[in-house]
Scaffold this motif. Structure first.
Motif, mmCIF file in Angstrom:
data_model
loop_
_atom_site.group_PDB
_atom_site.id
_atom_site.type_symbol
_atom_site.label_atom_id
_atom_site.label_comp_id
_atom_site.label_asym_id
_atom_site.label_seq_id
_atom_site.Cartn_x
_atom_site.Cartn_y
_atom_site.Cartn_z
ATOM 1 N N PHE A 132 0.860 -1.173 0.000
ATOM 2 C CA PHE A 132 0.000 0.000 0.000
ATOM 3 C C PHE A 132 0.905 1.235 0.000
ATOM 4 C CE2 PHE A 132 -2.211 -3.413 2.314
ATOM 5 C CZ PHE A 132 -3.358 -3.532 1.536
ATOM 6 N N ALA A 133 0.322 2.410 -0.158
ATOM 7 C CA ALA A 133 1.116 3.638 -0.053
ATOM 8 C C ALA A 133 1.785 3.666 1.317
ATOM 9 C CB ALA A 133 0.228 4.862 -0.238
ATOM 10 N N PRO A 134 3.087 3.930 1.388
ATOM 11 C CA PRO A 134 3.782 3.823 2.677
ATOM 12 C C PRO A 134 3.331 4.882 3.671
ATOM 13 C CG PRO A 134 5.211 4.802 1.015
ATOM 14 C CD PRO A 134 3.984 4.331 0.294
ATOM 15 N N SER A 135 2.944 4.435 4.845
ATOM 16 C CA SER A 135 2.588 5.356 5.928
ATOM 17 C C SER A 135 3.722 5.521 6.930
ATOM 18 C CB SER A 135 1.335 4.857 6.652
ATOM 19 O OG SER A 135 1.545 3.552 7.188
ATOM 20 N N THR A 136 4.688 4.594 6.886
ATOM 21 C CA THR A 136 5.798 4.610 7.842
ATOM 22 C C THR A 136 7.105 4.388 7.115
ATOM 23 O OG1 THR A 136 4.414 3.729 9.631
ATOM 24 C CG2 THR A 136 6.788 3.469 9.871
ATOM 25 N N VAL A 137 8.110 5.150 7.494
ATOM 26 C CA VAL A 137 9.476 4.840 7.096
ATOM 27 C C VAL A 137 10.218 4.430 8.369
ATOM 28 C CG1 VAL A 137 10.221 7.270 7.247
ATOM 29 C CG2 VAL A 137 11.587 5.626 5.959
ATOM 30 N N GLN A 138 10.787 3.247 8.317
ATOM 31 C CA GLN A 138 11.512 2.709 9.478
ATOM 32 C C GLN A 138 12.997 2.746 9.165
ATOM 33 O OE1 GLN A 138 11.418 -1.632 10.524
ATOM 34 N NE2 GLN A 138 10.445 -0.880 12.391
ATOM 35 N N VAL A 139 13.754 3.404 10.010
ATOM 36 C CA VAL A 139 15.177 3.611 9.771
ATOM 37 C C VAL A 139 15.981 2.857 10.812
ATOM 38 C CG1 VAL A 139 17.031 5.308 9.591
ATOM 39 C CG2 VAL A 139 14.739 5.888 8.778
ATOM 40 N N ASN A 140 16.758 1.878 10.359
ATOM 41 C CA ASN A 140 17.714 1.225 11.253
ATOM 42 C C ASN A 140 19.005 2.021 11.158
ATOM 43 O OD1 ASN A 140 19.730 -0.459 12.428
ATOM 44 N ND2 ASN A 140 18.276 -2.150 12.312
ATOM 45 N N ILE A 141 19.235 2.830 12.160
ATOM 46 C CA ILE A 141 20.274 3.848 12.098
ATOM 47 C C ILE A 141 21.667 3.314 12.438
ATOM 48 C CG2 ILE A 141 20.083 4.645 14.479
ATOM 49 C CD1 ILE A 141 20.062 7.516 13.403
ATOM 50 N N GLY A 142 21.728 2.078 12.926
ATOM 51 C CA GLY A 142 23.023 1.486 13.245
ATOM 52 C C GLY A 142 22.891 0.289 14.145
ATOM 53 N N LEU A 143 23.910 -0.547 14.192
ATOM 54 C CA LEU A 143 23.835 -1.815 14.906
ATOM 55 C C LEU A 143 24.534 -1.806 16.260
ATOM 56 C CD1 LEU A 143 24.331 -4.301 11.930
ATOM 57 C CD2 LEU A 143 22.236 -3.222 12.793
ATOM 58 N N TYR A 144 25.176 -0.693 16.613
ATOM 59 C CA TYR A 144 25.807 -0.619 17.936
ATOM 60 C C TYR A 144 24.737 -0.592 19.018
ATOM 61 C CZ TYR A 144 28.236 0.969 22.083
ATOM 62 O OH TYR A 144 28.728 1.066 23.361
ATOM 63 N N CYS A 145 24.973 -1.348 20.075
ATOM 64 C CA CYS A 145 24.076 -1.360 21.231
ATOM 65 C C CYS A 145 24.881 -1.683 22.471
ATOM 66 C CB CYS A 145 22.962 -2.394 21.034
ATOM 67 S SG CYS A 145 21.684 -2.354 22.324
ATOM 68 N N VAL A 156 8.392 1.288 4.501
ATOM 69 C CA VAL A 156 9.668 1.060 3.835
ATOM 70 C C VAL A 156 10.739 1.107 4.909
ATOM 71 C CG1 VAL A 156 11.346 1.926 2.167
ATOM 72 C CG2 VAL A 156 8.900 2.042 1.646
ATOM 73 N N ASN A 157 11.565 0.089 4.953
ATOM 74 C CA ASN A 157 12.659 0.020 5.921
ATOM 75 C C ASN A 157 13.963 0.427 5.246
ATOM 76 O OD1 ASN A 157 15.062 -1.874 6.944
ATOM 77 N ND2 ASN A 157 13.737 -1.451 8.677
ATOM 78 N N ILE A 158 14.807 1.130 5.988
ATOM 79 C CA ILE A 158 16.101 1.573 5.465
ATOM 80 C C ILE A 158 17.188 1.069 6.398
ATOM 81 C CG2 ILE A 158 17.483 3.522 4.693
ATOM 82 C CD1 ILE A 158 14.833 5.134 4.692
ATOM 83 N N SER A 159 18.117 0.315 5.862
ATOM 84 C CA SER A 159 19.244 -0.165 6.651
ATOM 85 C C SER A 159 20.250 0.967 6.863
ATOM 86 C CB SER A 159 19.921 -1.348 5.957
ATOM 87 O OG SER A 159 19.065 -2.472 5.940
ATOM 88 N N TRP A 160 21.179 0.763 7.764
ATOM 89 C CA TRP A 160 22.145 1.795 8.130
ATOM 90 C C TRP A 160 22.959 2.283 6.933
ATOM 91 C CZ3 TRP A 160 27.259 0.927 7.141
ATOM 92 C CH2 TRP A 160 27.625 -0.405 6.871
ATOM 93 N N ASP A 161 23.117 1.427 5.901
ATOM 94 C CA ASP A 161 23.920 1.799 4.737
ATOM 95 C C ASP A 161 23.102 2.433 3.616
ATOM 96 O OD1 ASP A 161 22.500 -0.392 3.883
ATOM 97 O OD2 ASP A 161 24.251 -1.563 3.248
ATOM 98 N N GLY A 162 21.807 2.675 3.871
ATOM 99 C CA GLY A 162 20.956 3.303 2.865
ATOM 100 C C GLY A 162 20.220 2.334 1.973
ATOM 101 N N SER A 163 20.383 1.034 2.177
ATOM 102 C CA SER A 163 19.650 0.034 1.398
ATOM 103 C C SER A 163 18.185 0.017 1.812
ATOM 104 C CB SER A 163 20.241 -1.360 1.606
ATOM 105 O OG SER A 163 21.593 -1.401 1.209
ATOM 106 N N LEU A 164 17.294 -0.102 0.835
ATOM 107 C CA LEU A 164 15.870 -0.211 1.125
ATOM 108 C C LEU A 164 15.511 -1.679 1.355
ATOM 109 C CD1 LEU A 164 14.210 2.230 -1.455
ATOM 110 C CD2 LEU A 164 15.229 2.726 0.766
#
Length: 410
Positions: free
Chosen positions: A105-118, A341-349
């Protein structure tokens, strides 16, 4: 069969009663959730093992015991077939429901994984975050994401995750820019980060910008939290929740939302959200005076680190059987991969953060996948025309009540 993760089956008029223990511990039982052995010796001796496979409809009754308190949760899966899929793939299973693929569907959310450090290394973490991870989104990519958010009018929410996303220096920039676009901002917070040296700014910043905090707390008792997240995490989580409450989070009439996330400590399906939320609220309020808005229940994804954990206990095949046998077609329209749409830390969709962990690209079939530099918006034709890439892990999102980053689906 251990009380930690029990599955008992009784036959009544060709219907089945399943009793699950979703707060099951990560104890020593090697076959604690075996779908097949749970039928019991008596049923097998009477030649009834095939009864589990065919024409079964029923109700799921989940009995949870998070330490001392018990709650019995009956959740109806309306006329849902509770049967193993006989090797059927997820794609084949949804085809039975008349869907050749999962379309967006039309994206209502963009989810950004900003990095893997925890600062933690939780056993269920699908992206395998830890203090040793160094992958992090850079400023250039973060700015590109803001440009694409501006170009996507259907967006309502920015969902920031990690790792512990607050450690990334671009976290504040993304929050401020998203709020300037009148987007709701979710911070998937492990709570302990709020107390880390040098991170004292975080909680006041979240409150100042009305960031919706979605915080992991897999139980209201210390032992179960320790099993999943490590020693000392429980007390720090309680302290962090009290800090957020002191800033106005979850206060009556406040616009500061504080939601909690439960996922089973062991290999089980979560119980019904509303029933478990009531228990959480009673226990946290009486023990500590903690308030929160909503509880999300999320099914553990059998990939990466959690897959290794299951294999080490001999539970992987049985857990997958549990997920596939509780496929619920009513969840398909609400699957998060169809709305974000999810975005990985490196900009990959990616279609979702789980696909990101598995490095499954978002893009036309047979392509290497799209990045933030390949599209003009998150509703770009190249995105909207690409079917969701599915795999066997997708059964975790469609089992029982369903599962997503915002909890149950049905």
């Amino acid at each position: 069969i251990t009380a930690g993760a029990s599955l008992f089956i009784s036959r009544t008029r060709r219907r089945m009663l399943f009793v699950l223990s979703p707060f099951c511990s990560a104890g020593p039982s090697k076959r604690s959730i075996s779908f097949w052995s749970a039928v019991g010796k008596s049923a097998l001796s009477q030649g009834r093992s095939t009864a589990v496979n065919h024409d079964l409809h029923g109700r799921v009754h989940e009995r949870s015991s998070c330490g001392g308190a018990d709650v019995t949760i009956a959740s109806s899966i309306a006329e849902q077939s509770l049967q193993p899929n006989s090797g059927m793939s997820f794609q084949e299973r949804i085809a039975q429901e008349g869907m050749q693929s999962l379309r967006r569907f039309a994206p209502s959310t963009v989810q950004v994984n900003i990095g893997l450090y925890c600062n933690l290394a939780c056993q269920h973490c699908h992206v395998e975050s830890s203090p040793r991870r160094t992958e992090a989104m850079d400023e250039r990519t973060a700015r590109r994401i803001v440009e694409l958010m501006r170009a996507t009018p259907s967006l309502k929410t920015l969902d920031i995750t990690g790792g512990a996303p607050e450690f990334n220096p671009n976290f504040r920039y993304l929050v401020e820019e998203a709020k300037s676009l009148n987007l709701e901002v979710l911070d998937r917070c492990n709570l302990t980060v709020l107390l880390e040296p040098g991170m004292e700014w975080t909680a006041p910043f979240l409150a100042q910008h009305s960031v919706h905090v979605v915080a992991s707390l897999p139980c209201y008792l210390e032992d179960n939290v320790t099993k999943q997240r490590g020693a000392g995490v429980y007390s720090s989580s309680v302290e962090a929740l009290l800090l957020l409450n002191s800033l106005g989070y979850a206060a009556p009439g406040s616009n500061l939302k504080l939601d909690l996330v439960y996922n089973p400590v062991g290999p089980c399906l979560p119980p019904a959200e509303d029933e478990l939320e009531s228990v959480y609220r009673t226990e946290l309020r009486s023990r500590f005076g903690i308030e929160f808005n909503k509880l999300y229940t999320i099914t553990n994804m059998p990939i990466t680190r959690y897959k290794q954990f299951l294999r080490s206990r001999g539970d992987y095949d049985d857990y997958v059987a549990l997920l596939t046998s509780h496929f619920n077609p009513a969840t398909l329209d609400s699957l998060m991969c169809r709305h974000l749409v999810n975005i990985s830390w490196d900009g990959s969709l990616r279609d979702c953060d789980f696909n990101g962990a598995l490095k499954l690209p978002l893009g036309p079939p047979a392509s290497k996948g799209l990045t933030v530099w390949d599209v003009s918006s998150f509703a770009d034709d190249a995105v909207s025309s690409s079917p969701v890439r599915t795999g066997e892990h997708c059964f975790a999102c469609t089992a029982g009540h369903g599962s997503s980053c915002t909890g149950a689906l049905d």
